[in-house]
Motif scaffolding. Structure first.
Motif, PDB file in Angstrom:
ATOM      1  N   GLN A  25      47.336  46.975  62.148  1.00  0.00           N
ATOM      2  CA  GLN A  25      47.353  48.293  61.830  1.00  0.00           C
ATOM      3  C   GLN A  25      46.511  48.857  61.042  1.00  0.00           C
ATOM      4  O   GLN A  25      46.026  50.023  61.050  1.00  0.00           O
ATOM      5  N   TYR A  26      46.366  48.139  59.885  1.00  0.00           N
ATOM      6  CA  TYR A  26      45.399  48.487  58.744  1.00  0.00           C
ATOM      7  C   TYR A  26      44.170  48.127  59.142  1.00  0.00           C
ATOM      8  O   TYR A  26      43.238  48.304  58.145  1.00  0.00           O
ATOM      9  N   GLU A  27      43.727  47.304  60.208  1.00  0.00           N
ATOM     10  CA  GLU A  27      42.371  46.871  60.421  1.00  0.00           C
ATOM     11  C   GLU A  27      41.767  46.051  59.335  1.00  0.00           C
ATOM     12  O   GLU A  27      40.704  46.224  58.640  1.00  0.00           O
ATOM     13  N   VAL A  28      42.535  45.435  58.612  1.00  0.00           N
ATOM     14  CA  VAL A  28      42.038  44.432  57.422  1.00  0.00           C
ATOM     15  C   VAL A  28      41.165  43.308  57.980  1.00  0.00           C
ATOM     16  O   VAL A  28      41.720  42.485  58.602  1.00  0.00           O
ATOM     17  N   GLU A  29      39.883  43.525  57.708  1.00  0.00           N
ATOM     18  CA  GLU A  29      38.847  42.545  58.087  1.00  0.00           C
ATOM     19  C   GLU A  29      38.992  41.098  57.797  1.00  0.00           C
ATOM     20  O   GLU A  29      39.426  40.798  56.544  1.00  0.00           O
ATOM     21  N   GLY A  30      39.108  40.277  58.781  1.00  0.00           N
ATOM     22  CA  GLY A  30      39.380  38.945  58.505  1.00  0.00           C
ATOM     23  C   GLY A  30      40.649  38.642  58.519  1.00  0.00           C
ATOM     24  O   GLY A  30      40.952  37.211  58.785  1.00  0.00           O
ATOM     25  N   LEU A  31      41.736  39.354  58.487  1.00  0.00           N
ATOM     26  CA  LEU A  31      43.003  38.758  58.241  1.00  0.00           C
ATOM     27  C   LEU A  31      43.753  38.800  59.598  1.00  0.00           C
ATOM     28  O   LEU A  31      44.418  37.766  59.610  1.00  0.00           O
ATOM     29  N   VAL A  32      43.270  39.281  60.687  1.00  0.00           N
ATOM     30  CA  VAL A  32      43.667  39.047  62.070  1.00  0.00           C
ATOM     31  C   VAL A  32      43.238  37.461  62.333  1.00  0.00           C
ATOM     32  O   VAL A  32      44.209  36.889  62.905  1.00  0.00           O
ATOM     33  N   GLU A  33      42.108  37.364  62.215  1.00  0.00           N
ATOM     34  CA  GLU A  33      41.792  35.911  62.355  1.00  0.00           C
ATOM     35  C   GLU A  33      42.521  35.142  61.627  1.00  0.00           C
ATOM     36  O   GLU A  33      42.858  33.875  62.302  1.00  0.00           O
ATOM     37  N   VAL A  34      42.792  35.227  60.447  1.00  0.00           N
ATOM     38  CA  VAL A  34      43.364  34.229  59.484  1.00  0.00           C
ATOM     39  C   VAL A  34      44.954  34.071  60.200  1.00  0.00           C
ATOM     40  O   VAL A  34      45.579  32.958  60.151  1.00  0.00           O
ATOM     41  N   CYS A  35      45.499  35.210  60.340  1.00  0.00           N
ATOM     42  CA  CYS A  35      46.878  34.996  61.097  1.00  0.00           C
ATOM     43  C   CYS A  35      46.911  34.392  62.317  1.00  0.00           C
ATOM     44  O   CYS A  35      47.713  33.743  62.599  1.00  0.00           O
ATOM     45  N   THR A  36      45.856  34.533  63.299  1.00  0.00           N
ATOM     46  CA  THR A  36      45.861  34.081  64.651  1.00  0.00           C
ATOM     47  C   THR A  36      45.817  32.552  64.341  1.00  0.00           C
ATOM     48  O   THR A  36      46.436  31.670  65.197  1.00  0.00           O
ATOM     49  N   GLU A  37      44.888  32.007  63.640  1.00  0.00           N
ATOM     50  CA  GLU A  37      44.479  30.702  63.301  1.00  0.00           C
ATOM     51  C   GLU A  37      45.939  29.843  62.854  1.00  0.00           C
ATOM     52  O   GLU A  37      46.126  28.695  63.128  1.00  0.00           O
ATOM     53  N   ALA A  38      46.570  30.618  61.730  1.00  0.00           N
ATOM     54  CA  ALA A  38      47.730  30.029  61.437  1.00  0.00           C
ATOM     55  C   ALA A  38      48.867  29.994  62.444  1.00  0.00           C
ATOM     56  O   ALA A  38      49.375  28.939  62.420  1.00  0.00           O
ATOM     57  N   LEU A  39      48.947  30.926  63.185  1.00  0.00           N
ATOM     58  CA  LEU A  39      49.907  30.718  64.322  1.00  0.00           C
ATOM     59  C   LEU A  39      49.688  29.684  65.204  1.00  0.00           C
ATOM     60  O   LEU A  39      50.598  28.936  65.609  1.00  0.00           O
ATOM     61  N   LEU A  40      48.493  29.218  65.500  1.00  0.00           N
ATOM     62  CA  LEU A  40      47.873  28.152  66.310  1.00  0.00           C
ATOM     63  C   LEU A  40      48.151  26.938  65.819  1.00  0.00           C
ATOM     64  O   LEU A  40      48.780  26.097  66.460  1.00  0.00           O
ATOM     65  N   GLN A  41      47.673  27.067  64.386  1.00  0.00           N
ATOM     66  CA  GLN A  41      47.670  25.628  63.494  1.00  0.00           C
ATOM     67  C   GLN A  41      49.489  24.930  63.415  1.00  0.00           C
ATOM     68  O   GLN A  41      49.519  24.087  63.251  1.00  0.00           O
ATOM     69  N   ASP A  42      50.355  26.198  63.186  1.00  0.00           N
ATOM     70  CA  ASP A  42      51.707  25.846  62.952  1.00  0.00           C
ATOM     71  C   ASP A  42      52.536  25.903  64.300  1.00  0.00           C
ATOM     72  O   ASP A  42      53.789  25.836  64.050  1.00  0.00           O
ATOM     73  N   LEU A  43      51.878  25.884  65.204  1.00  0.00           N
ATOM     74  CA  LEU A  43      52.573  25.756  66.595  1.00  0.00           C
ATOM     75  C   LEU A  43      53.683  24.642  66.533  1.00  0.00           C
ATOM     76  O   LEU A  43      53.216  23.620  66.547  1.00  0.00           O
ATOM     77  N   SER A  44      54.901  25.007  66.867  1.00  0.00           N
ATOM     78  CA  SER A  44      55.807  23.858  67.217  1.00  0.00           C
ATOM     79  C   SER A  44      57.051  24.399  68.174  1.00  0.00           C
ATOM     80  O   SER A  44      56.928  25.632  68.276  1.00  0.00           O
ATOM     81  N   ALA A  45      57.887  23.530  68.222  1.00  0.00           N
ATOM     82  CA  ALA A  45      59.060  24.136  69.128  1.00  0.00           C
ATOM     83  C   ALA A  45      59.738  25.320  68.447  1.00  0.00           C
ATOM     84  O   ALA A  45      60.397  26.040  69.221  1.00  0.00           O
ATOM     85  N   ASP A  46      59.854  25.222  67.108  1.00  0.00           N
ATOM     86  CA  ASP A  46      60.501  26.196  66.487  1.00  0.00           C
ATOM     87  C   ASP A  46      59.782  27.522  66.364  1.00  0.00           C
ATOM     88  O   ASP A  46      60.253  28.662  66.062  1.00  0.00           O
ATOM     89  N   THR A  47      58.580  27.413  66.475  1.00  0.00           N
ATOM     90  CA  THR A  47      57.765  28.705  66.227  1.00  0.00           C
ATOM     91  C   THR A  47      56.840  29.320  67.371  1.00  0.00           C
ATOM     92  O   THR A  47      56.437  30.333  67.396  1.00  0.00           O
ATOM     93  N   VAL A  48      56.916  28.605  68.565  1.00  0.00           N
ATOM     94  CA  VAL A  48      56.230  28.933  69.860  1.00  0.00           C
ATOM     95  C   VAL A  48      56.778  30.398  70.350  1.00  0.00           C
ATOM     96  O   VAL A  48      55.663  30.857  70.810  1.00  0.00           O
ATOM     97  N   ALA A  49      57.751  30.563  70.396  1.00  0.00           N
ATOM     98  CA  ALA A  49      58.156  31.766  70.885  1.00  0.00           C
ATOM     99  C   ALA A  49      57.820  33.007  69.915  1.00  0.00           C
ATOM    100  O   ALA A  49      57.227  33.990  70.481  1.00  0.00           O
ATOM    101  N   ALA A  50      58.139  32.952  68.751  1.00  0.00           N
ATOM    102  CA  ALA A  50      57.561  34.068  67.976  1.00  0.00           C
ATOM    103  C   ALA A  50      55.990  34.173  67.945  1.00  0.00           C
ATOM    104  O   ALA A  50      55.603  35.416  67.844  1.00  0.00           O
ATOM    105  N   SER A  51      55.446  32.991  67.744  1.00  0.00           N
ATOM    106  CA  SER A  51      53.972  33.219  67.890  1.00  0.00           C
ATOM    107  C   SER A  51      53.487  33.558  69.230  1.00  0.00           C
ATOM    108  O   SER A  51      52.553  34.425  69.431  1.00  0.00           O
ATOM    109  N   LEU A  52      54.096  33.368  70.362  1.00  0.00           N
ATOM    110  CA  LEU A  52      53.762  34.026  71.708  1.00  0.00           C
ATOM    111  C   LEU A  52      53.954  35.329  71.936  1.00  0.00           C
ATOM    112  O   LEU A  52      53.004  36.258  71.996  1.00  0.00           O
TER     113      LEU A  52
END
Length: 123
Positions: free
Chosen positions: A56-83
């Motif tokens: 929303q606020y186009e914070v440079e680099g933060l989108v990438e940090v968030c997407t990588e964190a979602l992929l790195q922390d992927l588990s059965a508990d997080t897969v639906a929210a991450s998707l």
């Protein structure tokens, strides 16, 4: 977006040097500001929620940090929210690539696939 808001004297934010973010929990606004000032995101931060502000606020680099964190922390508990989080922001090429990586992970991991199926059938 924030830079543009402050730079334009004709906008309220530009003249008052203040931005009101009303559609986010304070913890996520704090996480966004922390990233903007020191370039860090706490490990405990819900990046699925933070991704919305980053986009929303186009914070440079933060989108990438968030997407990588979602992929790195992927588990059965997080897969639906991450998707769901990644699917919502697929208009961004970097998020679309992360979404495709998540789908590939689910395709090759029965535990993730089962967790996702369980979540879909529960809704």
């Amino acid at each position: 977006v924030l830079r543009a808001m402050f730079a334009q004297e004709g906008l309220r934010e530009g003249s008052e040097r203040q931005v009101k973010i009303l559609d986010a929990e304070p913890e996520f606004v704090e996480a966004m500001l922390r990233y903007m000032y020191i370039g860090e995101v706490w490990k405990s931060t819900d990046c699925a929620q933070l991704l919305r502000l980053a986009d929303q606020y186009e914070v440079e680099g933060l989108v990438e940090v968030c997407t990588e964190a979602l992929l790195q922390d992927l588990s059965a508990d997080t897969v639906a929210a991450s998707l769901c989080a990644l699917r919502r922001y697929r208009h961004r090429p970097d998020v679309d690539a992360a979404y495709e990586r998540l789908l590939a992970s689910v395709q090759h991991d029965k535990e993730l696939l089962r967790a996702l199926a369980d979540r879909v059938s529960a809704d």
